[in-house]
Design a protein around this motif. Structure first.
Motif, short mmCIF file in Angstrom:
data_model
loop_
_atom_site.label_atom_id
_atom_site.label_comp_id
_atom_site.label_asym_id
_atom_site.label_seq_id
_atom_site.Cartn_x
_atom_site.Cartn_y
_atom_site.Cartn_z
N GLU A 1 0.82 -1.21 0.00
CA GLU A 1 0.00 0.00 0.00
C GLU A 1 0.85 1.26 0.00
O GLU A 1 0.49 2.29 -0.59
N HIS B 1 1.17 4.16 -3.02
CA HIS B 1 1.16 5.60 -2.79
C HIS B 1 2.33 6.28 -3.49
O HIS B 1 2.16 7.35 -4.10
N THR C 1 1.62 6.55 -7.17
CA THR C 1 0.64 7.59 -7.44
C THR C 1 1.27 8.97 -7.33
O THR C 1 1.00 9.86 -8.15
N SER D 1 1.36 11.57 3.23
CA SER D 1 0.66 11.66 1.94
C SER D 1 1.31 12.65 0.99
O SER D 1 0.94 12.69 -0.19
#
Length: 420
Positions: free
Chosen positions: A94, A98, A101, A130
């Motif tokens: 995961e 990220h 992306t 993030s």
């Protein structure tokens, strides 16, 4: 609650990077009632990192580590911490998704060095980042929390603001508040004498600190206690703050660390007035300071940098006879510079500066650091001679602040109202 900060990066020790992370962390943690007891900087060296961790006292509740989480070989923090806590790395799909992306949003594809950034400690709580590729890692050992974060400031701040600070606020039953009172042009020792009787009445848990810098002194009034005491302590703070302001009066130009140029801008706007600057020794630094404020075009008209005497005469109307008789660094000349600029730019107010910034050029009657400043406005004329020391950059900085503060006093004398 007590904390320690460890910054990791050889570039910090070499002076190639300024450690702004610790300053920001200290401010944020202090606002949550957390007392930062020590800040340590170490090189990208396993032995040094481990030594810093071993030196953390048992009384510390939070240890914040920043740096060393990048994708290159010199980024060793993650591996060192895994060894220290008896942990091991596992691949987290995961996190890699990220990273993919994030790279795609920049039109890029992760390379072989980015994949290991998705390999993270199995026993640590992963704090999502993030806005970057390096994730936060939180180990808890007994009552102590060890949080490792990226050294990139905006990534570190994101982790703290989104996750950690809210958690600390919910856990901490202490609070600390600070009030700042900023004064220009009064030496620290003179302030201390003026405040001596008032300061003698300060009792724990309240404290006063003097924070001097060139041309300024910040007074920090602090109080700390449990959340149950907050109403009473706030009342004490308000009372002492009002007493301090009554003693210093207009000498306090800000209570919230607002820059002097911003304070002056608000006063000009309140009167609907405009200002210009005539600069010799400051060489445009005064204009640069004023225009750092967003929206300064509403009140700042422009500047004439009249470094040479010929420019003082041609652009500002300074009389040659006064230059010959008194010299460029003199009251008659600086007053004519201000009057000439006010007429030339058709402004309400003018600040003029002329001095000997050094390190050479002084004389027995006008040593290096001699500066004249003038402020001229509607039915207002003010001039003063200063001795600003022998360091060129400090002379310029202190002259800029003296000019701005003199304008502030002039605006207040003309009916402007300063916000408290």
């Amino acid at each position: 609650m007590r904390a320690e900060i460890i910054t990791i990066g050889t570039e910090i020790l070499l002076g190639q990077t300024i450690d702004s992370n610790s300053a920001w962390l200290g401010q944020q943690l202090n606002g949550c009632g957390v007392q930062v007891e020590r800040i340590t900087s170490v090189a990208d060296n396993p032995k040094d990192i481990i030594a810093a961790l071993n030196a953390v006292p048992e009384t510390i509740h939070w240890v914040f580590l920043t740096g060393g989480l990048g994708p290159t070989k010199d980024d060793l923090t993650k591996h060192v911490l895994c060894g220290y806590f008896g942990d091991h790395l596992i691949f987290r799909p995961e996190v890699y998704a990220h990273i993919e992306t994030l790279f795609a949003s920049m039109g890029r594809v992760p390379n072989a060095l980015n994949r290991p950034q998705a390999e993270l400690p199995a026993k640590a709580e992963i704090i999502a980042n993030s806005v970057g590729t390096a994730q936060g890692m939180l180990w808890t050992r007994g009552t102590q929390h060890f949080l490792s974060m990226p050294g990139v400031p905006y990534e570190m701040k994101h982790i703290m603001e989104e996750v950690i600070l809210p958690q600390i606020r919910s856990e901490c039953d202490e609070f600390m508040i600070h009030r700042y009172f900023v004064v220009q042009g009064i030496p620290e020792s003179d302030l201390a004498l003026r405040l001596a009787d008032w300061e003698a009445a300060i009792l724990p848990p309240m404290s006063l600190a003097y924070l001097p810098s060139p041309g300024l002194v910040k007074l920090r009034l602090s109080i700390q206690g449990s959340t149950s005491q907050e109403p009473d302590l706030n009342s004490q703070m308000d009372r002492m703050a009002e007493e301090l302001k009554s003693i210093l009066g207009r000498d306090v130009y800000a209570e919230d660390l607002t820059p002097l140029e911003e304070v002056v801008g608000k006063l000009l706007i309140s009167l609907g007035h405009r200002v210009g600057t005539a600069e010799s020794c400051t060489g445009g630094a005064l204009a640069a300071r004023i225009t750092q404020v967003a929206g300064s075009s509403a009140y700042y008209q422009g500047s004439v940098v009249a470094y040479a005497n010929e420019v003082k005469q041609a652009a500002l109307g300074v009389q040659k006879a006064d230059l010959l008789l008194h010299g460029a660094v003199s009251e008659p000349v600086v007053k004519q510079m201000a009057n000439g600029l006010r007429k030339h730019l058709k402004v309400d107010w003018a600040i003029a500066t002329s001095g000997i910034a050094g390190p050479s050029g002084g004389s027995e009657s006008k040593p290096v650091g001699t500066v004249w400043v003038a402020v001229v406005g509607p039915s207002y004329v003010w001039t003063e001679r200063f001795q600003m020391g022998r360091n060129r950059s400090r002379v310029i900085e202190k002259t800029v602040l003296a000019g701005l503060n003199a304008l502030r006093i002039g605006l207040l004398s003309s009916g402007a109202t300063q916000e408290g």
